[in-house]
Write a protein that holds these residues in place. Structure first.
Motif, PDB file in Angstrom:
ATOM      1  N   PRO A  17       0.842  -1.196   0.000  1.00 30.94           N
ATOM      2  CA  PRO A  17       0.000   0.000   0.000  1.00 30.94           C
ATOM      3  C   PRO A  17       0.881   1.251   0.000  1.00 30.94           C
ATOM      4  N   ASP A  18       0.367   2.295  -0.633  1.00 33.79           N
ATOM      5  CA  ASP A  18       1.141   3.531  -0.796  1.00 33.79           C
ATOM      6  C   ASP A  18       2.475   3.271  -1.497  1.00 33.79           C
ATOM      7  N   GLU A  19       2.431   2.450  -2.544  1.00 35.41           N
ATOM      8  CA  GLU A  19       3.623   2.237  -3.375  1.00 35.41           C
ATOM      9  C   GLU A  19       4.170   3.591  -3.815  1.00 35.41           C
ATOM     10  N   TRP A  20       5.501   3.704  -3.839  1.00 41.03           N
ATOM     11  CA  TRP A  20       6.086   4.982  -4.226  1.00 41.03           C
ATOM     12  C   TRP A  20       7.434   4.792  -4.911  1.00 41.03           C
ATOM     13  N   ILE A  21       7.809   5.846  -5.617  1.00 43.01           N
ATOM     14  CA  ILE A  21       9.150   5.936  -6.193  1.00 43.01           C
ATOM     15  C   ILE A  21       9.733   7.280  -5.764  1.00 43.01           C
ATOM     16  N   ALA A  22      10.967   7.262  -5.326  1.00 39.71           N
ATOM     17  CA  ALA A  22      11.623   8.508  -4.950  1.00 39.71           C
ATOM     18  C   ALA A  22      11.791   9.388  -6.182  1.00 39.71           C
ATOM     19  N   ILE A  23      11.478  10.665  -6.031  1.00 40.45           N
ATOM     20  CA  ILE A  23      11.631  11.583  -7.158  1.00 40.45           C
ATOM     21  C   ILE A  23      13.087  11.617  -7.608  1.00 40.45           C
ATOM     22  N   SER A  24      14.016  11.477  -6.667  1.00 42.29           N
ATOM     23  CA  SER A  24      15.438  11.456  -7.034  1.00 42.29           C
ATOM     24  C   SER A  24      15.744  10.270  -7.941  1.00 42.29           C
ATOM     25  N   GLN A  25      15.075   9.127  -7.709  1.00 38.34           N
ATOM     26  CA  GLN A  25      15.255   7.971  -8.579  1.00 38.34           C
ATOM     27  C   GLN A  25      14.639   8.219  -9.958  1.00 38.34           C
ATOM     28  N   PHE A  26      13.483   8.844  -9.968  1.00 38.21           N
ATOM     29  CA  PHE A  26      12.836   9.195 -11.237  1.00 38.21           C
ATOM     30  C   PHE A  26      13.748  10.111 -12.044  1.00 38.21           C
ATOM     31  N   GLU A  27      14.377  11.056 -11.381  1.00 39.81           N
ATOM     32  CA  GLU A  27      15.294  11.982 -12.061  1.00 39.81           C
ATOM     33  C   GLU A  27      16.548  11.263 -12.530  1.00 39.81           C
ATOM     34  N   GLU A  28      17.014  10.283 -11.754  1.00 41.03           N
ATOM     35  CA  GLU A  28      18.173   9.496 -12.184  1.00 41.03           C
ATOM     36  C   GLU A  28      17.818   8.671 -13.420  1.00 41.03           C
TER      37      GLU A  28
END
Length: 383
Positions: A359-370
């Motif tokens: 629940p509340d799966e997420w991706i770090a924005i820093s990872q998205f930017e990488e």
């Protein structure tokens, strides 16, 4: 709009499609087809037998050898029964994270790849996009697509499977096989055990054998094989049976999965269980011919190994700046299927598997930017 902002917008679009494995993914596929068409890219659908799901692959750039496959699955795991703090189908930004089902596994990677299509189409070597269905239920969708790709696209240099790996290079994953066991008992009053056969009691006997096999696999594992945990794992994921406390159960069902490192043969590992199923089936039928045990293999995807990946690793290291030794992961993926088709293959994608499926799966924005920097460097490398 910058490419990164476009990727964020595409992520919101992809997450909004409820592509839980039990549902159709066609709405997402149709959107991707239209988006690629806007950039002059022709898509190739590979549907399932029922026509309610489809894989999609497309070549961005010239149809020549030496390109790169970017592959991801469109399906996600269910949200039912999970305690989400916001709508799972709407991307929510908070605390440096993007929340939403699939943000990490693995619509984040797909959104990034699609956002860079306008650059990929200008390259001198192609990017082959590959989007599959039913990865989450045993990697069932990809094989038909991979077969078509192997027969039609010019030989690529490598395939990158964008599973969440924190943008680290992964060159090995376990294989996975899924099985379903159905037991037909003979109902009777629970006090008259000789007048029937409880399917639930048979299920307990069979599940006990699986637990025994799991223990043997753990005891015989190579602790230095690079996997965590190192052993082949066997777990029972679902079980149902019976209708009342005072009735010998007429039916029972359970499903289990077996995840094997490359040095463990799944067929050999499961053979003692198959033998027991055959034995118990015969015993039951001798008493009541309409009873019995049915064992069905639902899916089986091979492990991925580091063999033949040296050039692929060197290429991806230029894009990530990663200099540590590649690692291996215990989860299953489509990497082994691409590898068996002759494509040098590795896993590298944004986000961590620890944030997936919950629940509340997420991706770090820093990872998205990488991940965005990875796509930008790839576009330059293929220019």
């Amino acid at each position: 709009m910058t490419d990164l902002a476009k990727a964020r917008s595409i992520l919101e679009t992809l997450v909004a499609f409820d592509t839980t494995s039990a549902r159709s993914n066609l709405a997402l596929i149709e959107w991707v087809e239209a988006y690629l068409g806007e950039h002059g890219v022709i898509s190739n659908r590979v549907p399932n037998e029922g026509g309610d799901k489809a894989n999609l692959f497309a070549t961005c750039g010239p149809v020549v050898e030496g390109g790169v496959i970017l592959s991801g699955h469109s399906d996600v795991v269910p949200v039912e029964g999970q305690d989400w703090s916001s709508d799972p189908w709407i991307v929510r930004e908070s605390g440096g994270k993007y929340f939403g089902r699939g943000t990490c596994d693995m619509k984040g990677f797909l959104a990034l790849a699609l956002a860079w299509v306008p650059q990929f189409v200008k390259g001198t070597r192609p990017v082959h996009l590959a989007i599959s269905y039913d990865e989450e239920v045993g990697c069932q969708g990809a094989p038909a697509m991979i077969e078509r790709m192997a027969a039609t696209i010019p030989a690529p240099r490598l395939a990158v499977i964008g599973e969440p790996s924190s943008m680290k290079i992964i060159t090995g994953h376990k294989g996975i096989c899924a099985f379903e066991v159905n037991i037909r008992g003979h109902e009777a009053h629970s006090s008259l055990v000789d007048h029937g056969i409880s399917a639930n009691m048979v299920a307990v006997r069979l599940m006990s054998k699986l637990a025994e096999i799991a223990g043997e696999l753990e005891a015989s594992a190579n602790p230095d094989n690079g996997f965590d945990p190192p052993q082949a794992t066997l777990t029972i994921g679902e079980m149902q049976g019976g209708t009342a406390v005072n009735i010998l159960a007429g039916h029972a069902r359970f499903i289990f999965d077996l995840r094997c490192p490359p040095d463990v043969d799944p067929d050999a590992a499961i053979e003692p269980f198959r033998e027991l199923c055959r034995k118990v089936d015969a015993e039951m039928k001798a008493k009541f011919p309409a009873t019995g045990v049915e064992l069905q293999q639902l899916a089986c995807a091979p492990a991925m190994t580091h063999e033949g990946s040296d050039d692929a690793v060197a290429f991806v290291r230029k894009l990530t700046g990663e200099n540590t030794a590649p690692s291996q992961v215990a989860y299953g993926a489509e990497g082994g299927q691409f590898q068996r088709a002759g494509f040098p293959t590795l896993i590298c994608g944004p986000g961590s598997i620890e944030q997936a499926h919950q629940p509340d799966e997420w991706i770090a924005i820093s990872q998205f930017e990488e991940g965005a920097r990875f796509m930008e460097r790839l576009a330059r490398e293929l220019a």
